[in-house]
Scaffold this motif. Structure first.
Motif, short mmCIF file in Angstrom:
data_model
loop_
_atom_site.label_atom_id
_atom_site.label_comp_id
_atom_site.label_asym_id
_atom_site.label_seq_id
_atom_site.Cartn_x
_atom_site.Cartn_y
_atom_site.Cartn_z
N GLY A 1 0.88 -1.21 -0.18
CA GLY A 1 0.15 -0.11 -0.12
C GLY A 1 0.81 1.09 -0.05
N HIS A 2 0.13 2.52 -0.04
CA HIS A 2 0.67 3.67 0.22
C HIS A 2 1.61 3.82 1.94
CE1 HIS A 2 -3.25 4.36 -1.97
NE2 HIS A 2 -2.35 4.98 -2.76
N ASP A 3 2.68 4.41 1.71
CA ASP A 3 3.57 4.78 2.41
C ASP A 3 3.38 4.34 3.58
OD1 ASP A 3 3.01 8.04 1.92
OD2 ASP A 3 0.98 7.49 2.92
N VAL A 4 4.01 2.66 2.88
CA VAL A 4 5.14 1.43 3.48
C VAL A 4 6.27 1.61 3.83
CG1 VAL A 4 5.00 -0.53 3.99
CG2 VAL A 4 2.87 0.33 2.72
N ASN A 5 6.88 1.37 4.73
CA ASN A 5 8.82 1.79 4.66
C ASN A 5 9.03 -0.09 5.58
OD1 ASN A 5 11.29 3.20 5.09
ND2 ASN A 5 11.23 2.49 6.59
N VAL A 6 9.79 -0.77 4.42
CA VAL A 6 10.46 -2.03 4.52
C VAL A 6 12.02 -1.91 5.25
CG1 VAL A 6 10.93 -4.59 3.94
CG2 VAL A 6 8.53 -2.65 3.12
N GLU A 7 12.20 -1.63 5.46
CA GLU A 7 13.91 -1.52 5.97
C GLU A 7 14.56 -2.83 5.70
OE1 GLU A 7 13.30 0.29 11.23
OE2 GLU A 7 13.85 -1.83 10.26
N GLY A 8 15.58 -2.89 5.79
CA GLY A 8 16.59 -3.62 5.26
C GLY A 8 16.81 -4.85 5.30
N GLY A 9 17.31 -5.91 4.47
CA GLY A 9 17.08 -7.62 5.20
C GLY A 9 15.42 -8.50 5.12
N ALA A 10 14.48 -7.03 5.23
CA ALA A 10 13.20 -7.73 4.83
C ALA A 10 12.89 -8.65 4.04
CB ALA A 10 12.46 -6.87 5.09
N VAL A 11 11.87 -10.61 4.30
CA VAL A 11 11.14 -10.94 2.91
C VAL A 11 10.20 -11.04 2.88
CG1 VAL A 11 11.59 -13.40 2.72
CG2 VAL A 11 13.63 -12.41 3.06
N PHE A 12 9.61 -11.24 1.97
CA PHE A 12 8.27 -11.45 1.68
C PHE A 12 8.26 -12.02 1.04
CE2 PHE A 12 5.78 -6.20 1.05
CZ PHE A 12 6.96 -6.78 2.77
N ALA A 13 8.16 -14.02 1.84
CA ALA A 13 8.31 -15.34 1.12
C ALA A 13 7.14 -15.30 0.70
CB ALA A 13 8.42 -16.39 2.19
N ASN A 14 6.61 -16.67 -0.54
CA ASN A 14 5.67 -16.42 -1.78
C ASN A 14 5.53 -17.48 -1.47
OD1 ASN A 14 7.96 -16.76 -2.36
ND2 ASN A 14 7.14 -15.57 -4.56
N HIS A 15 6.59 -18.65 -1.15
CA HIS A 15 6.16 -19.97 -1.76
C HIS A 15 6.92 -20.91 -0.36
CE1 HIS A 15 5.95 -23.76 -3.66
NE2 HIS A 15 7.39 -24.16 -3.80
N TYR A 16 5.42 -21.90 -0.63
CA TYR A 16 5.55 -23.10 0.90
C TYR A 16 6.87 -23.77 0.65
CZ TYR A 16 3.03 -20.80 4.70
OH TYR A 16 2.01 -19.58 5.58
N ASN A 17 7.92 -24.09 0.85
CA ASN A 17 8.44 -25.57 -0.49
C ASN A 17 8.23 -26.51 1.34
OD1 ASN A 17 10.75 -24.88 2.16
ND2 ASN A 17 12.21 -24.84 0.19
N GLU A 18 7.76 -26.27 2.15
CA GLU A 18 7.91 -27.35 2.87
C GLU A 18 6.82 -28.17 3.73
OE1 GLU A 18 6.93 -23.57 5.61
OE2 GLU A 18 8.06 -24.20 4.00
N ARG A 19 5.92 -27.38 2.28
CA ARG A 19 3.73 -28.32 2.52
C ARG A 19 4.20 -29.37 1.50
NH1 ARG A 19 0.30 -23.62 5.01
NH2 ARG A 19 1.04 -23.54 6.30
N LYS A 20 3.31 -30.88 1.52
CA LYS A 20 3.53 -31.59 0.45
C LYS A 20 2.12 -30.89 -0.44
CE LYS A 20 3.72 -35.35 3.34
NZ LYS A 20 3.59 -36.74 3.52
N ASP A 21 1.20 -29.88 0.14
CA ASP A 21 0.12 -28.93 -0.25
C ASP A 21 0.57 -27.66 -0.76
OD1 ASP A 21 -1.46 -27.54 -2.13
OD2 ASP A 21 -3.25 -28.78 -0.69
N GLY B 1 -0.84 -3.68 3.89
CA GLY B 1 -2.00 -1.81 3.97
C GLY B 1 -1.18 -1.03 4.06
N ASP B 2 -1.46 0.44 3.81
CA ASP B 2 -1.46 2.11 4.47
C ASP B 2 -0.73 1.70 5.21
OD1 ASP B 2 -2.26 2.01 1.53
OD2 ASP B 2 -4.31 2.77 2.54
N GLY B 3 0.43 2.63 5.09
CA GLY B 3 1.51 3.11 6.82
C GLY B 3 1.70 2.13 7.16
N CYS B 4 2.05 1.09 6.62
CA CYS B 4 2.89 -0.15 7.33
C CYS B 4 4.19 0.26 7.11
CB CYS B 4 2.64 -2.04 6.96
SG CYS B 4 0.92 -2.26 7.33
N ARG B 5 5.15 -0.89 8.41
CA ARG B 5 6.15 -0.65 8.77
C ARG B 5 6.63 -1.98 9.04
NH1 ARG B 5 5.14 3.63 6.59
NH2 ARG B 5 5.36 5.55 7.67
N ILE B 6 8.08 -2.44 8.25
CA ILE B 6 8.42 -3.77 8.34
C ILE B 6 9.76 -3.44 9.12
CG2 ILE B 6 8.88 -5.63 6.47
CD1 ILE B 6 5.90 -4.64 6.62
N GLY B 7 10.41 -4.42 9.99
CA GLY B 7 11.77 -4.16 10.69
C GLY B 7 12.25 -4.63 9.43
#
Length: 200
Positions: free
Chosen positions: A120-140, A164-170
């Protein structure tokens, strides 16, 4: 649902779609958007870059992509598989951004991986954060989200987060696949967000 996370209108057409539907069809959406851009953009081989955007040294951008006015993409970053950066969005050095929409005035710092997500808008994500997109540990490995306490399938094998808007991710935080963050959420440094705890 998405209107509860991101204010509208925005530079990107969100109306009437679930976030995972946007991710699924992002490439097609971007190509349609490119047909509507004015001559303030340079468009070549499926990549549209506004003339006021700043692209750092050794950046790789793979089509389709739309980089809007006053955006910044830091050196050695990699944008692929469909990326939309709304006006004044910023991607720091050595980031990988895949199949992602970033709204106005949001920023991801250096050394981040952002996969199959909508920010969203005005979100700040600090260095080294990961938005993981896949479960490689699950059969399904189908990604589910938790909506109003109910487990809902995205019918996708890759879906990251709706932030969402205005979130802060460490720094060095990890958002597990299928994370939904309401506006103004703060994720602490080194925190793991895992909303779908059902193991398959």
């Amino acid at each position: 649902m998405i209107e509860n996370y991101i204010k509208q209108p925005t530079a990107f057409p969100l109306e009437g779609k679930e976030p995972w539907e946007i991710v699924r069809s992002l490439n097609n959406i971007l190509y349609r958007l490119m047909e509507q851009l004015d001559d303030s953009y340079t468009v070549k081989d499926g990549i549209a870059i506004h003339k006021t955007a700043v692209i750092g040294h050794n950046v790789t951008i793979k089509a389709p992509a739309v980089i809007s006015a006053h955006c910044f993409v830091g050196s050695n970053s990699y944008l692929r598989n469909g990326v939309f950066l709304a006006p004044a969005a910023k991607v720091g050095i050595s980031c990988e951004v895949k199949t992602t929409v970033m709204m106005e005035n949001s920023a991801v710092a250096h050394f981040n991986f952002i996969g199959d997500s909508i920010i969203g808008h005005d979100v700040n994500v600090e260095g080294g954060a990961v938005f993981a997109n896949h479960y490689n540990e699950r059969k399904d490995d189908t990604v589910f989200v938790i909506v109003d306490g109910k487990r809902v399938s995205t019918h996708l094998h890759k879906f990251g987060a709706l932030v969402g808007d205005g979130c802060r991710i460490g720094a060095n935080a990890v958002l597990s696949p299928g994370t939904l963050l309401p506006p103004a959420t703060v994720v602490k440094r080194l925190e793991l967000v895992e909303q779908d705890r059902q193991k398959i």
